[in-house]
Scaffold this active site. Structure first.
Site, PDB file in Angstrom:
ATOM      1  N   SER A  40      32.959 -10.359  26.556  1.00 33.84           N
ATOM      2  CA  SER A  40      32.181  -8.755  26.203  1.00 33.84           C
ATOM      3  C   SER A  40      32.218  -9.191  24.363  1.00 33.84           C
ATOM      4  O   SER A  40      32.581  -8.784  23.567  1.00 33.84           O
ATOM      5  CB  SER A  40      32.528  -7.463  26.762  1.00 33.84           C
ATOM      6  OG  SER A  40      34.167  -7.485  26.508  1.00 33.84           O
ATOM      7  N   ASP A 326      37.978   0.383  21.197  1.00 32.76           N
ATOM      8  CA  ASP A 326      37.739   1.168  23.132  1.00 32.76           C
ATOM      9  C   ASP A 326      38.936   0.383  23.484  1.00 32.76           C
ATOM     10  O   ASP A 326      39.798  -0.364  23.568  1.00 32.76           O
ATOM     11  CB  ASP A 326      36.210   1.069  23.437  1.00 32.76           C
ATOM     12  CG  ASP A 326      35.627  -0.453  24.324  1.00 32.76           C
ATOM     13  OD1 ASP A 326      36.874  -1.809  23.860  1.00 32.76           O
ATOM     14  OD2 ASP A 326      35.439  -1.305  24.536  1.00 32.76           O
ATOM     15  N   HIS A 329      38.601  -3.374  24.054  1.00 31.18           N
ATOM     16  CA  HIS A 329      38.176  -4.635  23.286  1.00 31.18           C
ATOM     17  C   HIS A 329      38.418  -4.199  21.734  1.00 31.18           C
ATOM     18  O   HIS A 329      38.573  -3.549  21.042  1.00 31.18           O
ATOM     19  CB  HIS A 329      36.656  -4.400  22.585  1.00 31.18           C
ATOM     20  CG  HIS A 329      35.691  -4.830  23.943  1.00 31.18           C
ATOM     21  ND1 HIS A 329      35.845  -3.092  25.092  1.00 31.18           N
ATOM     22  CD2 HIS A 329      35.775  -6.154  24.403  1.00 31.18           C
ATOM     23  CE1 HIS A 329      34.957  -4.136  26.507  1.00 31.18           C
ATOM     24  NE2 HIS A 329      34.692  -5.041  26.010  1.00 31.18           N
TER      25      HIS A 329
END
Ligand SMILES: *[C@@H]1O[C@H](CO)[C@@H](O)[C@H](O)[C@H]1NC(C)=O
Ligand SMILES: *[C@@H]1O[C@H](CO)[C@@H](O)[C@H](O)[C@H]1NC(C)=O
Ligand SMILES: *[C@@H]1O[C@H](CO)[C@@H](O)[C@H](O)[C@H]1NC(C)=O
Length: 364
Positions: A40, A326, A329
């Site tokens: 991600s 978040d 990340h």
């Protein structure tokens, strides 16, 4: 006479301008494309095409992205895949699943295979993402397609000049850190990292066999300091275990690349120690322009880390002063600063060469 000098000067200036224009073109042309693999931290929309819980194609993700829209990036804005391309003067490589679903896909401008949740191990987030093994399978079809369209020699030359950027491993370690004690006793952390490195060795070798010659390896960050793992501790401290595993993994991954480049003298790499680099921001936020290095900007609960960033979550007013977007990340600001160091920094953060030097290596 005076007129001649003026004329001579303008000729010289024009010549200089032409030379600098040519130099810019030469640098840009030296890296024709970026091929991205990973999780991600570099996904630019592959998971939008999957039936998975691991998605970011909704607000507040993307609130600072051009147009303010969620794109599938796990960030408030751009991520490291964007900044690497940008610094090379290239457009961000398109997600593989977007390209492969279009007719006449052009793979020569780069491809991004990264998928949120992916790990070195197929078992990490199984069936929720494109594992690194599967990403490499997809890349082998891209390789075959380029060989057909450009011819074998031209395709090999194109890929040898291209940058292969890889960021993988965080999800494997995070899963381990969250496992129960019995699981950990059965599989001690050192052994777990060794097994990951064994797989990673084969995966890097596969990429070399499929033409990768300029590798950028973005090592794992200090995953123990992600808001999600901090939140597990009553004192909200970083998980020392997870951070130690990240350091072991990074050292071992760099050793693998060093060994490969000794064996294959045409393999060049830049290793970025994301752990060392990001720990600077976490330990001395103010020195790097950050006000908050523990709590996530977007989320709910303690440290905004109990619940993911969704449309109903809180978000901070200034995303540039938060290290974390978040619970897992980094913000766009963090990704941008890290990428700048990977390009133009030096050891112990990036070695044996930085990305600027790697991209300048001339391939005939
Ligand atoms: C992981 O998945 C790939 C296919 O995506 C497969 O080729 C490989 O054998 C799998 N590895 C393991 C250890 O199951
Ligand atoms: C947001 O944070 C950045 C980085 O610390 C700072 O430079 C900027 O002035 C802040 N913006 C506002 C509106 O406070
Ligand atoms: C890395 O990059 C810059 C060029 O962008 C260069 O001037 C610098 O010397 C490099 N750092 C090291 C340690 O080689």
């Amino acid at each position: 006479m005076g007129g001649n000098i003026v004329a001579a000067c303008s000729v010289a200036i024009v010549a200089l301008m032409a030379a600098s224009f040519l130099a810019t073109v030469a640098v840009a042309a030296s890296v024709p494309a970026v091929y991205v693999f990973g999780d991600s931290l570099a996904d630019v929309g592959n998971n939008n095409y999957l039936l998975t819980l691991l998605k970011a194609d909704f607000s507040h993700n993307g609130m600072d992205y051009p147009g303010g829209k969620a794109t599938g990036r796990f960030s408030n804005g751009k991520n490291s895949a964007d900044f690497i391309a940008e610094k090379l003067g290239l457009a961000t490589s398109a997600p593989y699943l977007a390209l492969s679903s279009s007719r006449n896909a052009n793979y020569a401008n780069g491809v991004n295979f990264a998928s949120g949740g992916a790990g070195v191990s197929n078992a990490t987030n199984k069936d929720q993402c494109i594992s690194l093994d599967r990403q490499i399978d997809y890349y082998s079809t891209v390789y075959a397609s380029l060989a057909r369209s450009l011819g074998q020699d031209q395709a090999a030359n194109h890929l040898a000049k291209s940058i292969f950027a890889i960021t993988i491993g965080s999800n494997d370690i995070i899963h381990y850190a969250r496992a129960n004690t019995a699981t950990k006793l059965r599989n001690p952390s050192q052994q777990f990292v060794d097994t990951l490195i064994q797989s990673l060795t084969g995966q890097l070798q596969s990429l070399y066999n499929l033409g990768a010659r300029k590798v950028v390896f973005l090592g794992m960050g200090p995953v123990g300091c992600t808001p999600s793992l901090r939140e597990l501790s009553s004192t909200k401290d970083c998980s020392a275990e997870a951070n130690a595993m990240a350091v072991q993994y990074n050292m071992a991954a760099e050793t693998v690349l060093r060994g490969m480049s000794t064996q294959h003298t045409d393999l060049h790499y830049a290793f970025f120690d994301s752990s060392a680099a990001l720990l600077q921001y976490i330990n001395q936020p103010a020195a790097y322009g950050f006000a908050e290095a523990k709590a996530a900007c977007c989320g709910l609960g303690d440290l905004n880390a109990k619940i993911a960033c969704t449309p109903v979550s809180h978000y901070c007013s200034n995303r540039s002063d938060h290290v974390f977007w978040d619970f897992y990340h980094p913000t766009e600001a963090t990704a941008q600063k890290l990428t700048a160091t990977a390009f133009d920094g030096s050891a112990p953060f990036v070695f044996p060469i930085n990305i600027s030097q790697l991209s300048a290596i001339y391939i005939d």
